[in-house]
Design an enzyme around this catalytic site. Structure first.
Site, PDB file in Angstrom:
ATOM      1  N   HIS A 182       0.825  -1.202   0.000  1.00  0.00           N
ATOM      2  CA  HIS A 182       0.000   0.000   0.000  1.00  0.00           C
ATOM      3  C   HIS A 182       0.867   1.263   0.000  1.00  0.00           C
ATOM      4  O   HIS A 182       0.532   2.256  -0.628  1.00  0.00           O
ATOM      5  CB  HIS A 182      -0.914  -0.026   1.230  1.00  0.00           C
ATOM      6  CG  HIS A 182      -2.074   0.907   1.149  1.00  0.00           C
ATOM      7  ND1 HIS A 182      -3.110   0.726   0.262  1.00  0.00           N
ATOM      8  CD2 HIS A 182      -2.369   2.019   1.849  1.00  0.00           C
ATOM      9  CE1 HIS A 182      -3.991   1.691   0.430  1.00  0.00           C
ATOM     10  NE2 HIS A 182      -3.577   2.489   1.381  1.00  0.00           N
ATOM     11  N   HIS A 205     -10.583   2.951  -1.454  1.00  0.00           N
ATOM     12  CA  HIS A 205     -10.766   2.664  -0.036  1.00  0.00           C
ATOM     13  C   HIS A 205     -11.609   1.398   0.071  1.00  0.00           C
ATOM     14  O   HIS A 205     -12.628   1.356   0.750  1.00  0.00           O
ATOM     15  CB  HIS A 205     -11.395   3.852   0.706  1.00  0.00           C
ATOM     16  CG  HIS A 205     -10.560   4.308   1.861  1.00  0.00           C
ATOM     17  ND1 HIS A 205     -11.053   4.782   3.033  1.00  0.00           N
ATOM     18  CD2 HIS A 205      -9.221   4.320   2.007  1.00  0.00           C
ATOM     19  CE1 HIS A 205     -10.065   5.096   3.855  1.00  0.00           C
ATOM     20  NE2 HIS A 205      -8.945   4.821   3.253  1.00  0.00           N
TER      21      HIS A 205
END
Lengths: 224, 743
Positions: free
Chosen positions: B60, B106
């Site tokens: 990430h 998200h």
């Protein structure tokens, strides 16, 4: 003509209001809700939409305690024009400057749309420039259901304080009320957003006459 | 009862324990990576340091697995002021102004906590925009959900929609567009991709750099709590339905606080831009990621005193403080001696503004806590996760597929059209978009429901068009062609509004990249997007990767979402999809090819998609789009609508919705072709007076279909069948179907 837009922390229609006032010649400036200056110099005072102080409690419940609200109260008592749009309307009812209460929409959830309003009072300080009974104005709120007890509603009607009504049931408001004034007619609150409807490019100019009405009222009264 | 200790670190495992228990593996570091750290430091990393590496070396934060692919993106042309690697990319739009945009996913948080996941998705992307010094002007959401009739999906939709509304409406940035698609592939892994667009005065451009030894590191905004700890690592793993999911890894948003931070940050940059050296938001991996990256970009070191970090909870450890993903926090690096003036702007807004450290010239990343040095690692090592080269294999389903096309069954074309308009992917989403404030700021010219949203640039003649596009059924059938199609579709939507496409961002949503077939899909999709990006001159200026979107070993369809921005040099060029007047001539622009693999009609009639896609002639597609743009800018047309899911039949219906008109059209092909899907097709209406100039411009690309009528009926005469239906009939199918299915 001098007008002022009160910025609460969390206001988010303050600039839209400022631009609309500027474009229509109401000569606006900004004032912070945190300041406690006098507003005696302004012909019209605007409380814009938004989420004042986050509105995590009842809408407008914290904003009513802002330092500037004393000056807003004084201006209202003094006969100056006071306009609350959306969150501004909620703040005015919380402050007691207008009767009643704005509650969560009948079907919970935020509504962003354009809605037809019936102009109920053609001669009010805020509507005298309208030449039609029906106008299309944007709405954007989650807590716009106007509520008041029966006696208050009856008084609003008999005193000609109901200025705008929805033409269909938008949010469950009593008597389809979209905007009201105080008894004297110088303080107005409404949920719809005329400041979002002043520019042909944006596709709707039905809000222009709202501001032109205020200009005309101030010109007639000859204040400042 | 846990015993209270004076130093909260006292209970942490020591370095030897971490090595022997392999605690680092639970945090996502491999043994190989751990050994590299030990080698570089010449000692065992302590608990705090191990935490720093686990976050910074997560996919990430580091993109260590996707980087070999991402690096291939074309990201430079004459407009690019800032390409990938910063909070957001920036393009020159003239007049010393620039547009700033980025998209972010998200997905994992939204699957677990749909409201907060979606809300903080909006929040994080807005911080990326204003950290560059830009005023956010619009948000778009690209949402992918599973079966619309399942209770699980409805719960997710309710939460995500409420989260976006709760956040975007309160902070006062309009949600102007996006997309909402439904497919069983997303049943356990919904996708929430958010794109934000901002406007920048070029003189105020700020990036996240910590230059100048001795300059101060200023922490502004909300306090630091324990929310979102290890969120970056959480986003770098797949779900297992047998395990409870870790809710503490999801952050909680406060739009009021974020608005204060946003307004104060922009004001600080406007007033003190010359002494603000760098600005960075605290997003994934919070404090460590923001500060380490700023130091690394400047080739500097940094020392932070963690006792100064404002804390929302008691007894927080350095590990927790550094990895918390509490929202509404920013880092500013300010020239020494000017910090008080900058701080004042934030404290005036009742926000924290605290000096927590300074820039150093020793290139080390150092943390002190309770008077002791608790971390001391090289900055460039911390920010350079070891690259991982992953193998690729073409999935078997692709090797075997042929372009033999599915043949739709159309015995009653009118019924098929109505059924298509009722499909959740096609049917109107207005009942859901209605919860988003699309008109705050009073600049939204084209609201949700058009081909692309359009937002004017106040005080100029300009406007910006923006859209997000993906059809993962195409990328599933052919990742390369699907990638090409996604960006062409975005460009189609932009030119249909009369704007010139100028750049893109992306969210690459895929499964576990360690699977060679998934890595192949990622690489191929990116290659397809990249090829078209260069042909249509839209550099890839920012983006985001979301991997591990899978549950119990089953990955989502490859879903590379493309977000595109276009520029109107004059608001006079803005064109909408609706028919404007009876008597206007209706044209089909582009080539109507009988292509049904991956189409809505194939999915509707068979319950799935299959077969390969026809290859795309990108140069031809681009040429068609260029002509459409010229027609719009020359004001030859009264409306333009791109033809997408559901084909010409659906598009022809849509241009009549919300108007009093009908249309009488003739198609020199079998009726099935009215439901074919191919890139770069448009339906256009032209006033009779402009017919000659329009036809001259279009040449062979335009086929006359018929005209707009006073009679509100859609009549489409094909070689074998005729659709003949009142517009109100099809419009009610379009308007009410999704809403009814959600009840």
């Amino acid at each position: 003509m001098k007008s002022v837009v009160v910025r609460f922390p969390g206001s988010n229609c303050d600039e839209d209001m400022f631009y609309a006032l500027q474009e229509l010649g109401l000569n606006p400036s900004f004032v912070s809700a945190q300041s406690d200056i006098s507003l005696a110099d302004y012909d019209a005072i605007f409380l814009p939409g938004g989420f004042s102080y986050g509105d995590y409690l009842r809408t407008g419940a914290i904003a009513r305690f802002s330092p500037i609200m004393q000056a807003v109260q004084a201006a209202a008592d003094n006969g100056q024009l006071v306009v609350g749009i959306c969150n501004g309307f909620q703040i005015l009812t919380e402050s007691g400057l207008l009767p009643g209460q704005l509650m969560m929409n009948e079907v919970p959830g935020f509504i962003c749309d354009e809605t037809l309003l019936q102009v109920e009072q053609a001669e009010s300080a805020f509507t005298n420039a309208y030449t039609t009974d029906e106008i299309l104005i944007p709405v954007a709120h989650a807590d716009g259901r106007y509520y008041a007890d029966e006696q208050t509603l009856a008084d609003l009607e008999s005193n000609h304080q109901i200025v705008f009504k929805y033409t269909s049931n938008l949010n469950g408001s009593e008597d389809m009320i979209a905007g009201i004034t105080n008894k004297q007619g110088n303080v107005l609150g409404m949920m719809p957003h005329p400041e979002r409807a002043v520019d042909p490019l944006i596709g709707n100019t039905d809000g222009q006459n709202f501001f032109k009405s205020i200009l005309a009222t101030v010109a007639t009264q000859g204040v400042n | 009862m846990v015993e209270m200790v004076s130093n909260p670190m006292a209970n942490e495992p020591n370095p030897t324990d971490i090595q022997t228990t392999k605690l680092y593996e639970a945090w996502g570091l491999t043994e190989h990576e751990y050994d590299l750290i030990v080698d570089e430091l010449g000692r065992l990393p302590n608990y705090t340091e191990t935490g720093l590496f686990s976050a910074m070396w997560s996919e990430h934060c580091s993109y260590k697995k996707s980087k070999p692919v991402l690096r291939t993106f074309w990201s430079k042309n004459e407009r690019v002021l800032q390409g990938p690697g910063e909070g957001a990319g920036i393009l020159d739009i003239g007049d010393n102004q620039a547009v700033v945009f980025k998209a972010e996913s998200h997905n994992h948080p939204s699957a677990v906590e749909p409201y907060e996941g979606a809300a903080t998705g909006v929040e994080g992307i807005l911080r990326d925009i204003f950290s560059m010094g830009a005023q956010p002007i619009a948000v778009l959401d690209s949402l992918q959900f599973g079966d619309v009739t399942s209770k699980q999906t409805q719960r997710l939709i309710d939460g995500v929609v409420a989260g976006i509304a709760g956040y975007g409406n309160a902070i006062g940035i309009p949600t102007v567009g996006g997309a909402m698609n439904f497919d069983a592939t997303y049943q356990h892994n919904p996708l929430v991709n958010v794109m934000a667009v901002g406007l920048l005065d070029q003189d105020l451009l700020h990036v996240g750099k910590a230059e100048g030894a001795g300059n101060v590191v200023l922490y502004v905004g909300a306090t630091t709590g324990r929310d979102g700890i290890q969120g970056a690592t959480f986003a770098s793993a797949e779900f297992d339905s047998s395990e409870d999911q870790n809710r503490s890894a999801v952050q909680v948003g406060d739009p009021f606080m974020e608005k204060l931070v946003m307004d104060a940050t922009i004001q600080a940059i406007q007033e003190y831009g010359d002494v603000i050296v760098g600005v960075q938001d605290m997003g994934a991996a919070g404090l460590v990621s923001s500060t380490a990256e700023m130091a690394d970009k400047a080739g500097m070191g940094m020392i932070l005193d963690l006792d100064q970090v404002p804390q929302r909870e008691e007894n927080m450890t350095p590990y927790e403080l550094m990895l918390s993903e509490s929202q509404e926090r920013m880092i500013l690096v300010v020239k020494k001696g000017h910090e008080d003036a900058v701080k004042q702007i934030f404290t005036d807004a009742d926000l924290n503004a605290i000096v927590i450290g300074e820039v150093t010239d020793n290139k080390q990343y150092q943390l002190t806590f309770d008077g002791a040095l608790v971390a001391d690692v090289p900055v460039d090592f911390l920010t350079s996760a070891p690259k991982v080269e992953l193998p690729q294999t073409e999935p078997a389903r692709l090797v075997e597929a042929t372009t033999a096309q599915y043949q739709p069954e159309v015995t009653d074309a009118t019924a098929v059209l109505k059924q298509l308009l009722a499909q959740p992917t096609i049917a109107s989403k207005a009942a859901l978009y209605r919860h988003f404030d699309c008109s705050v700021r009073a600049d939204t010219v084209i609201k949700p429901g058009g081909d692309a949203a359009v937002v004017r640039v106040r005080g100029t003649e300009k406007a910006l068009a923006m859209t997000t596009d993906i059809n993962s059924r195409y990328t599933y059938l052919n990742p390369y062609i699907g990638g090409q199609w996604a960006i062409l579709e975005a460009a189609q939507n932009i030119v249909a509004t009369g704007a010139e496409p100028i750049g893109i961002t992306d969210c690459l949503n895929f499964g576990n990249p360690d699977d060679p077939e998934i890595y192949y899909e990622l690489a191929q999709s990116v290659a397809g997007i990249n090829e078209v990006a260069q042909v249509i001159n839209t550099p890839v200026i920012s983006g985001n990767v979301s991997l591990y979107n899978e549950t119990d070993g089953t990955a989502i369809y490859p879903t590379p979402m493309v977000g595109m921005v276009g520029l109107h040099t004059s608001t006079d060029d803005i064109t909408t999809i609706q028919a404007k007047q009876a008597g206007d001539v209706v044209y089909l622009v582009g080539e109507l090819k009988a292509q049904f693999n991956g189409s809505e009609i194939q999915h509707m009639q068979t319950g799935s998609v299959s077969g390969d896609l026809f290859s795309i002639n990108v140069d031809h597609a681009q040429a068609v789009q260029a002509k459409i743009l010229e027609a719009a800018q020359s004001h030859y047309v009264n409306s333009i609508h791109d033809i997408a899911e559901g084909g010409l039949g659906v598009a022809a219906s849509e241009i009549l919705f919300g108007t009093p008109f009908g249309a009488e059209l003739t198609l020199a092909a079998p009726i099935g072709n009215a439901f074919s899907e191919a890139p770069s097709m448009f339906i256009v209406t032209v006033a009779p007076a402009e017919q000659a100039v329009f036809e001259a411009l279009m040449g062979d690309e335009a086929t006359k279909l018929g005209e707009i009528t006073e009679n509100p009926t859609l009549k489409l005469v094909a070689q074998d069948q005729t659709i003949n239906v009142s517009v109100s009939d099809v419009e009610s199918m379009y308007k009410d179907s999704l809403w009814q299915q959600l009840q």
